[in-house]
Scaffold this motif. Structure first.
Motif, PDB file in Angstrom:
ATOM      1  N   GLN A  18       6.304 -13.960  38.057  1.00  0.00           N
ATOM      2  CA  GLN A  18       6.445 -15.066  37.099  1.00  0.00           C
ATOM      3  C   GLN A  18       7.727 -15.834  37.397  1.00  0.00           C
ATOM      4  N   VAL A  19       7.716 -17.096  36.994  1.00  0.00           N
ATOM      5  CA  VAL A  19       8.857 -17.990  37.240  1.00  0.00           C
ATOM      6  C   VAL A  19       9.333 -18.554  35.911  1.00  0.00           C
ATOM      7  N   GLN A  20      10.624 -18.622  35.728  1.00  0.00           N
ATOM      8  CA  GLN A  20      11.206 -19.214  34.528  1.00  0.00           C
ATOM      9  C   GLN A  20      12.124 -20.368  34.925  1.00  0.00           C
ATOM     10  N   LEU A  21      12.068 -21.415  34.114  1.00  0.00           N
ATOM     11  CA  LEU A  21      12.991 -22.548  34.253  1.00  0.00           C
ATOM     12  C   LEU A  21      13.814 -22.617  32.978  1.00  0.00           C
ATOM     13  N   VAL A  22      15.127 -22.591  33.127  1.00  0.00           N
ATOM     14  CA  VAL A  22      16.016 -22.625  31.971  1.00  0.00           C
ATOM     15  C   VAL A  22      16.902 -23.852  32.074  1.00  0.00           C
ATOM     16  N   GLU A  23      16.827 -24.693  31.058  1.00  0.00           N
ATOM     17  CA  GLU A  23      17.600 -25.935  31.031  1.00  0.00           C
ATOM     18  C   GLU A  23      18.837 -25.776  30.159  1.00  0.00           C
ATOM     19  N   SER A  24      19.809 -26.605  30.423  1.00  0.00           N
ATOM     20  CA  SER A  24      21.001 -26.669  29.590  1.00  0.00           C
ATOM     21  C   SER A  24      21.614 -28.058  29.734  1.00  0.00           C
ATOM     22  N   GLY A  25      22.491 -28.395  28.778  1.00  0.00           N
ATOM     23  CA  GLY A  25      23.250 -29.627  28.901  1.00  0.00           C
ATOM     24  C   GLY A  25      22.859 -30.753  27.972  1.00  0.00           C
TER      25      GLY A  25
END
Length: 120
Positions: free
Chosen positions: A1-8
């Motif tokens: 599985q792949v996760q994308l984590v955003e911030s900002g």
């Protein structure tokens, strides 16, 4: 599985700047395109900017000259520098990645979204 984590994301006055970051992790063999989309209330999700592994970029006409997308292929990260922000840029911004997890499996992944609010 792949996760994308955003911030900002956050709140900024018109004319200000924000920098969004997104990190992909998981079973990643390679990533072709990475990009940022946004969705304002009552509107469809739209492409803001995209960048492929070779470095070529594509921008929505509405952000050309103000936004810059960049990526670090070694770290599987993508960033969006947003300058001269306008109130119409208020939206949830989503990171997107075209990920190959094996020689025969390739699919699209989305982050959870980060809110950007530009006050006038």
């Amino acid at each position: 599985q792949v996760q994308l984590v955003e911030s900002g994301g956050g709140l900024v006055q018109a004319g200000g700047s924000l920098r969004l970051s997104c990190a992909a992790s998981g079973s990643i063999l390679s990533i072709n395109a990475m990009g940022w989309y946004r969705q304002a209330p009552g509107k469809q999700r739209e492409l803001v900017a995209a960048i492929i592994s070779g470095g070529s970029t594509n921008y929505a006409d509405s952000v050309k000259g103000r936004f810059t997308i960049s990526r670090d292929n070694a770290k599987n990260t993508v960033e969006l520098q947003m300058n001269s922000l306008k109130p119409e840029g208020t939206a949830v911004y989503y990171c997107n990645a075209d990920v190959r997890t094996s020689l025969i499996i390739r699919r699209n992944y989305w982050g959870q979204g980060t809110q950007v609010t530009v006050s006038s």
